[in-house]
Design a protein around this motif. Structure first.
Motif, PDB file in Angstrom:
ATOM      1  N   ILE A   1       0.844  -1.203   0.000  1.00  0.00           N
ATOM      2  CA  ILE A   1       0.000   0.000   0.000  1.00  0.00           C
ATOM      3  C   ILE A   1       0.876   1.249   0.000  1.00  0.00           C
ATOM      4  N   GLN A   2       1.904   1.247   0.831  1.00  0.00           N
ATOM      5  CA  GLN A   2       2.805   2.401   0.896  1.00  0.00           C
ATOM      6  C   GLN A   2       3.473   2.653  -0.451  1.00  0.00           C
ATOM      7  N   ARG A   3       3.844   1.573  -1.134  1.00  0.00           N
ATOM      8  CA  ARG A   3       4.484   1.724  -2.441  1.00  0.00           C
ATOM      9  C   ARG A   3       3.543   2.362  -3.449  1.00  0.00           C
ATOM     10  N   ARG A   4       2.261   1.951  -3.415  1.00  0.00           N
ATOM     11  CA  ARG A   4       1.296   2.566  -4.337  1.00  0.00           C
ATOM     12  C   ARG A   4       1.146   4.059  -4.044  1.00  0.00           C
ATOM     13  N   ARG A   5       1.099   4.404  -2.756  1.00  0.00           N
ATOM     14  CA  ARG A   5       0.991   5.820  -2.392  1.00  0.00           C
ATOM     15  C   ARG A   5       2.202   6.604  -2.908  1.00  0.00           C
ATOM     16  N   LEU A   6       3.396   6.056  -2.713  1.00  0.00           N
ATOM     17  CA  LEU A   6       4.612   6.760  -3.113  1.00  0.00           C
ATOM     18  C   LEU A   6       4.738   6.878  -4.627  1.00  0.00           C
ATOM     19  N   LEU A   7       4.318   5.848  -5.357  1.00  0.00           N
ATOM     20  CA  LEU A   7       4.366   5.924  -6.815  1.00  0.00           C
ATOM     21  C   LEU A   7       3.470   7.039  -7.335  1.00  0.00           C
ATOM     22  N   HIS A   8       2.266   7.137  -6.759  1.00  0.00           N
ATOM     23  CA  HIS A   8       1.365   8.219  -7.168  1.00  0.00           C
ATOM     24  C   HIS A   8       1.921   9.574  -6.727  1.00  0.00           C
ATOM     25  N   ALA A   9       2.489   9.623  -5.533  1.00  0.00           N
ATOM     26  CA  ALA A   9       3.064  10.874  -5.044  1.00  0.00           C
ATOM     27  C   ALA A   9       4.197  11.343  -5.950  1.00  0.00           C
ATOM     28  N   SER A  10       5.099  10.434  -6.318  1.00  0.00           N
ATOM     29  CA  SER A  10       6.221  10.827  -7.170  1.00  0.00           C
ATOM     30  C   SER A  10       5.735  11.289  -8.541  1.00  0.00           C
ATOM     31  N   HIS A  11       4.684  10.628  -9.051  1.00  0.00           N
ATOM     32  CA  HIS A  11       4.118  11.050 -10.337  1.00  0.00           C
ATOM     33  C   HIS A  11       3.561  12.478 -10.245  1.00  0.00           C
ATOM     34  N   LEU A  12       2.852  12.767  -9.166  1.00  0.00           N
ATOM     35  CA  LEU A  12       2.284  14.112  -8.992  1.00  0.00           C
ATOM     36  C   LEU A  12       3.369  15.161  -8.763  1.00  0.00           C
ATOM     37  N   ILE A  13       4.405  14.791  -8.025  1.00  0.00           N
ATOM     38  CA  ILE A  13       5.506  15.725  -7.779  1.00  0.00           C
ATOM     39  C   ILE A  13       6.191  16.104  -9.086  1.00  0.00           C
ATOM     40  N   GLU A  14       6.404  15.115  -9.950  1.00  0.00           N
ATOM     41  CA  GLU A  14       7.147  15.348 -11.196  1.00  0.00           C
ATOM     42  C   GLU A  14       6.309  15.967 -12.298  1.00  0.00           C
ATOM     43  N   THR A  15       4.986  15.795 -12.251  1.00  0.00           N
ATOM     44  CA  THR A  15       4.157  16.230 -13.390  1.00  0.00           C
ATOM     45  C   THR A  15       3.181  17.349 -13.075  1.00  0.00           C
ATOM     46  N   THR A  16       3.111  17.805 -11.814  1.00  0.00           N
ATOM     47  CA  THR A  16       2.193  18.900 -11.461  1.00  0.00           C
ATOM     48  C   THR A  16       2.920  19.945 -10.628  1.00  0.00           C
ATOM     49  N   ASN A  17       2.256  21.057 -10.424  1.00  0.00           N
ATOM     50  CA  ASN A  17       2.782  22.133  -9.563  1.00  0.00           C
ATOM     51  C   ASN A  17       2.124  22.122  -8.188  1.00  0.00           C
ATOM     52  N   LYS A  18       1.407  21.055  -7.877  1.00  0.00           N
ATOM     53  CA  LYS A  18       0.740  20.980  -6.588  1.00  0.00           C
ATOM     54  C   LYS A  18       1.760  21.004  -5.450  1.00  0.00           C
ATOM     55  N   SER A  19       1.362  21.591  -4.331  1.00  0.00           N
ATOM     56  CA  SER A  19       2.247  21.634  -3.172  1.00  0.00           C
ATOM     57  C   SER A  19       2.414  20.234  -2.594  1.00  0.00           C
ATOM     58  N   ILE A  20       3.474  20.029  -1.829  1.00  0.00           N
ATOM     59  CA  ILE A  20       3.697  18.730  -1.202  1.00  0.00           C
ATOM     60  C   ILE A  20       2.582  18.428  -0.211  1.00  0.00           C
ATOM     61  N   GLU A  21       2.061  19.471   0.439  1.00  0.00           N
ATOM     62  CA  GLU A  21       0.951  19.285   1.379  1.00  0.00           C
ATOM     63  C   GLU A  21      -0.284  18.756   0.653  1.00  0.00           C
ATOM     64  N   ALA A  22      -0.572  19.334  -0.521  1.00  0.00           N
ATOM     65  CA  ALA A  22      -1.739  18.899  -1.292  1.00  0.00           C
ATOM     66  C   ALA A  22      -1.556  17.471  -1.811  1.00  0.00           C
ATOM     67  N   ILE A  23      -0.354  17.178  -2.262  1.00  0.00           N
ATOM     68  CA  ILE A  23      -0.079  15.825  -2.765  1.00  0.00           C
ATOM     69  C   ILE A  23      -0.165  14.804  -1.643  1.00  0.00           C
ATOM     70  N   ALA A  24       0.360  15.168  -0.478  1.00  0.00           N
ATOM     71  CA  ALA A  24       0.309  14.258   0.676  1.00  0.00           C
ATOM     72  C   ALA A  24      -1.139  13.896   1.001  1.00  0.00           C
ATOM     73  N   ALA A  25      -2.013  14.892   1.003  1.00  0.00           N
ATOM     74  CA  ALA A  25      -3.421  14.637   1.300  1.00  0.00           C
ATOM     75  C   ALA A  25      -4.063  13.783   0.215  1.00  0.00           C
ATOM     76  N   GLU A  26      -3.660  14.014  -1.035  1.00  0.00           N
ATOM     77  CA  GLU A  26      -4.260  13.291  -2.156  1.00  0.00           C
ATOM     78  C   GLU A  26      -3.899  11.809  -2.148  1.00  0.00           C
ATOM     79  N   VAL A  27      -2.722  11.489  -1.635  1.00  0.00           N
ATOM     80  CA  VAL A  27      -2.301  10.085  -1.636  1.00  0.00           C
ATOM     81  C   VAL A  27      -2.418   9.442  -0.259  1.00  0.00           C
TER      82      VAL A  27
END
Length: 323
Positions: free
Chosen positions: A272-298
């Motif tokens: 489960i943690q790996r799935r969260r991190l994969l989505h987080a890394s994708h959002l970090i690299e492809t969007t301008n969303k803040s880390i706080e917003a990405i953390a909540a999203e995943v």
């Protein structure tokens, strides 16, 4: 003198062989200018005197596998570059061919103390020879499920770029051949030469394959694991318990744990943690969303926790990941 022997099989990835030879030769040049250290001899062996790569590269080798097994050379290192295998069918057919069978026999008969290195799908060859049984290893992440099915006794972690266990050094996907060869250079010529070589060749540091894994890649043998990935991905922003996930898939927590471990080599919590991190890394690299917003999203309430996990798993901060 230290001897490095590279096994060149027909149909190997041209780039993997070239990376190996060019990196070692660059290191030899650096070492010779420094005038220190034990000299290193680089040799290439093939089933026949001439081998061809998958892209058409033709190479006249220094000796045949038969000559090596007859004692023509006693290498300190044997390295097998990536073979370019892409499916379970490719793997089964490839290791039934004469040159692969001869290479397997060669590494099985390697003298005690010989170090063995393999990258990408060449790791299958070491496993086929029985040399990875009970050992830790890594390999290309998208063939990991096939590997686990064929070799359940190998302790595989496909998120890692490089794993050393005893005499065996294994590396991840094709261009992890660089990581493997630099580790070999450090072992034979010293860490300072390896460091200079990496700087001259502009080789970056990639401690994990995890950030390169494609989220939608579901080449798993067990459909329960595929269904688990999809359910987790659809519910990332919410807390997910193992009991809840098992119920959604209509299996017991024990069965779920066993199937995830068999297919992925990790616990359900880590899965489960790996799935969260994969989505987080994708959002970090492809969007301008803040880390706080990405953390909540995943599914992480605390952005600090996400930052720590990204640093631990990917070897870099979210800011560096975003570039």
């Amino acid at each position: 003198m230290t001897t490095i022997l590279v096994l060149a099989l027909d149909g190997m990835m041209d780039s993997c062989l070239a990376i190996t030879l060019d990196t070692i030769r660059a290191a030899q040049s650096i070492q010779s200018r420094g005038g220190k250290g034990r000299s290193v001899r680089l040799l290439v062996a093939g089933h026949r005197k001439t081998v061809r790569g998958s892209g058409g590269m033709r190479l006249d080798v220094d000796m045949t596998f038969a000559e090596v097994m007859a004692g023509a050379v006693r290498p300190e290192w044997i390295v097998i570059p990536g073979l370019g295998l892409t499916s379970e069918e490719d793997i089964a057919a490839r290791f039934a061919q004469k040159d692969a069978l001869a290479a397997i026999e060669l590494v099985k008969q390697a003298p005690h103390g010989t170090q063995l290195g393999a990258a990408c799908s060449a790791v299958f060859l070491l496993a086929q020879a029985g040399l990875l049984a009970g050992r830790h290893a890594t390999m290309t992440w998208w063939l990991a499920a096939v590997f686990r099915t064929r070799f359940p006794d190998v302790r595989l972690d496909e998120t890692r770029m490089l794993v050393r266990d005893g005499p065996c050094l294994t590396a991840g996907s094709a261009y992890a051949q660089l990581d493997l060869t630099l580790a070999l250079v450090a072992d034979t010529m010293g860490t300072s030469v390896a460091h200079l070589c990496s700087r001259y060749l502009l080789i970056d540091q990639r401690p994990s394959q995890a950030r390169y894994m494609v989220q939608s890649h579901t080449q798993h043998i067990d459909p329960t694991v595929v269904a688990a990935e999809r359910w987790i991905d659809a519910n990332l922003s919410n807390p997910i318990s193992i009991t809840q996930l098992a119920a959604a898939l209509a299996v017991s927590p024990k069965t779920l744990s066993r199937r995830i471990d068999a297919a992925m080599g990790v616990s359900p919590v880590k899965f489960i943690q790996r799935r969260r991190l994969l989505h987080a890394s994708h959002l970090i690299e492809t969007t301008n969303k803040s880390i706080e917003a990405i953390a909540a999203e995943v599914g992480y309430q605390d952005a600090t926790a996400l930052r720590k996990l990204v640093k631990r798993e990917f070897g870099m901060t979210p800011a560096a990941l975003r570039g």
